[in-house]
Design an enzyme around this catalytic site. Sequence first.
Site, mmCIF file in Angstrom:
data_model
loop_
_atom_site.group_PDB
_atom_site.id
_atom_site.type_symbol
_atom_site.label_atom_id
_atom_site.label_comp_id
_atom_site.label_asym_id
_atom_site.label_seq_id
_atom_site.Cartn_x
_atom_site.Cartn_y
_atom_site.Cartn_z
ATOM 1 N N ASP A 1 0.725 -1.264 0.078
ATOM 2 C CA ASP A 1 0.012 -0.034 -0.099
ATOM 3 C C ASP A 1 0.829 1.338 0.016
ATOM 4 O O ASP A 1 1.993 1.200 0.700
ATOM 5 C CB ASP A 1 -0.915 -0.046 1.299
ATOM 6 N N GLU B 1 2.033 -0.196 -4.682
ATOM 7 C CA GLU B 1 1.415 1.075 -5.212
ATOM 8 C C GLU B 1 2.127 2.161 -5.382
ATOM 9 O O GLU B 1 2.485 2.732 -4.219
ATOM 10 C CB GLU B 1 0.007 1.163 -4.147
HETATM 11 C C1 GLC Z 1 -4.049 3.261 -0.829
HETATM 12 C C2 GLC Z 1 -5.256 2.293 -0.762
HETATM 13 C C3 GLC Z 1 -6.482 3.164 -0.392
HETATM 14 C C4 GLC Z 1 -6.268 3.500 0.950
HETATM 15 C C5 GLC Z 1 -4.997 4.241 1.133
HETATM 16 C C6 GLC Z 1 -4.806 4.568 2.603
HETATM 17 O O1 GLC Z 1 -4.321 4.153 -1.911
HETATM 18 O O2 GLC Z 1 -5.483 1.633 -2.136
HETATM 19 O O3 GLC Z 1 -7.574 2.199 -0.770
HETATM 20 O O4 GLC Z 1 -7.487 4.388 1.192
HETATM 21 O O5 GLC Z 1 -3.942 3.600 0.658
HETATM 22 O O6 GLC Z 1 -4.323 3.370 2.974
#
Ligand code: GLC
Length: 524
Positions: A202, A270
């Site tokens: 994440d 991500e």
């Molecule tokens: C990432 C996740 C999202 C979440 C954020 C904070 O972007 O994909 O769903 O709200 O992180 O953890």
Amino acid sequence: MSTHPWWQTTVIYQIYPRSFQDTTGNGIGDLPGITMRMEYLADTLGIGAIWISPFYPSPMADFGYDVSDYTDINPMFGTINDFDDLVGAAHRRGLKVIIDWVPNHSSDEHPWFVESRSSRDNPKRDWYTWRDPKPDGSPPNNWLSFFGGSAWEFDEATGQYYLHSFLTKQPDLNWRNPEVQEAMFEGLQFWLDRDVDGFRIDVAHVIMKDPDLRDNPRVPDGWERKFKSHGEYDEFLHIHDKGHPDNHQLFRDFRALLDSYQPERFSVGEIHIPDWDEWAGYYGEDLDELHQPFNFSLVHSAWDVEEIASRVEAQESAIPDGAWPNYVLGNHDEKRLTERYGAAAARAAAMLLLTLRGTPTLYYGDEIAMTEADIAPEDQQDPWGRNLPGAGRDGCRTPMQWDGSEHAGFSPAATATTWLPVTDDYSQRNVATQLDDPTSMLSLYRALLAYRKGSPALQTGAYRRVEAPAGVYAYERGDSVLVALNMTGEPVAVSFPGTVALSTQGDGATTKLLRPNEGLIIEL
Ligand code: GLC
């Protein structure tokens, strides 16, 4: 035998566990629900790996991305035995299991933070980022939360602010403290020892920040936003609160841990960074960091030949030698692709995702062309949607539509309500109906997945764009497959060699005419 590792030739399917299959009747999906649908995933659909969004104990302020225990299962989703059963069932069918890892922040209800906030001299104080107010009482710097407002929350009891890049209930861990890294890596080992095949990380680029916590500058005049709107957050250049070069050492350490396990484990981060070279840096100079930074460029693209082709080619040229590309068309943070590209484009979009060179990640429900649900502002569950009107992500997170029965077969019939409403069209748009219909979106996905599985050219062949009339995106994969996508609603005369192996519009396809929105796989 392919010499490519499994994560290069597989297709990943993202499961948002709250919305996949509820077996208990509480209106929320669970792990036994995923296990129950394993046959669908592995055999009916034919994907190769699942990525499950967080299922950890959590107060659910951000629906699981606020973790209060990194080494357990939220009772709402089941037990650790249910998890082991899920992994066993997946592996028996040859499916890999990737889980979500949320290292940037924990929940404020994690025992570490509870300790950290208890006093200034608590041994865990430094596990999070605490700072004194400025002399006028205001926050230590101008950083903003991604979800709106300051990134600092004042704690009355100890008289300091703590940093939270997301919700106040998601305090950022301080990875500059080696004890944090040690504790978090122990958490990873817990899951590696339970045979998980990889991690989706994440907000991987946000973990390390400027150690001096300098203010972010305002955006210059004429600056163009590259991502969807984040309100006031977009008024600053986020050069100090994310993307710090120290992330790279962290990922080298992380990768060394993963590489100490056999068989090979996988990581995908991500990473929202618009600069291709900076983005590609997360593969590591010696390919010793992430196996892949997620490539979201198509999520932010219009359905337009030149725009899409330029993004495909930008990735092809940005990645280091030996690195493997990847593509994403949707996830739990973005509007459904039927909404972004338009319903008419969804079939060709499926072909695009499954024929480009690189690992595709498919979002649950896209295989039946689920639509973006319209959730009224007062019914928004997503905290972001409640903070910033229009930003809510509930619309892409509605329950999976399995059949035409009550709650679309997602929850047992006796269930009072599901956590988000099932979309209105579920009685026609569901897995059972589409399985019986050779012209359905699901039948197209199954055909594409099966074709890809049997095609070394699609799995690993080189990408090369070929000339085509305006409105048509055409490319070869290896020297035996040509893909042609008509990205317009008009018929286009073409002249390709070879024979049609698969059309998005079914019977009647030829290599001389692309019907409106038609995509073809042609064998040369
Ligand atoms: C990432 C996740 C999202 C979440 C954020 C904070 O972007 O994909 O769903 O709200 O992180 O953890």
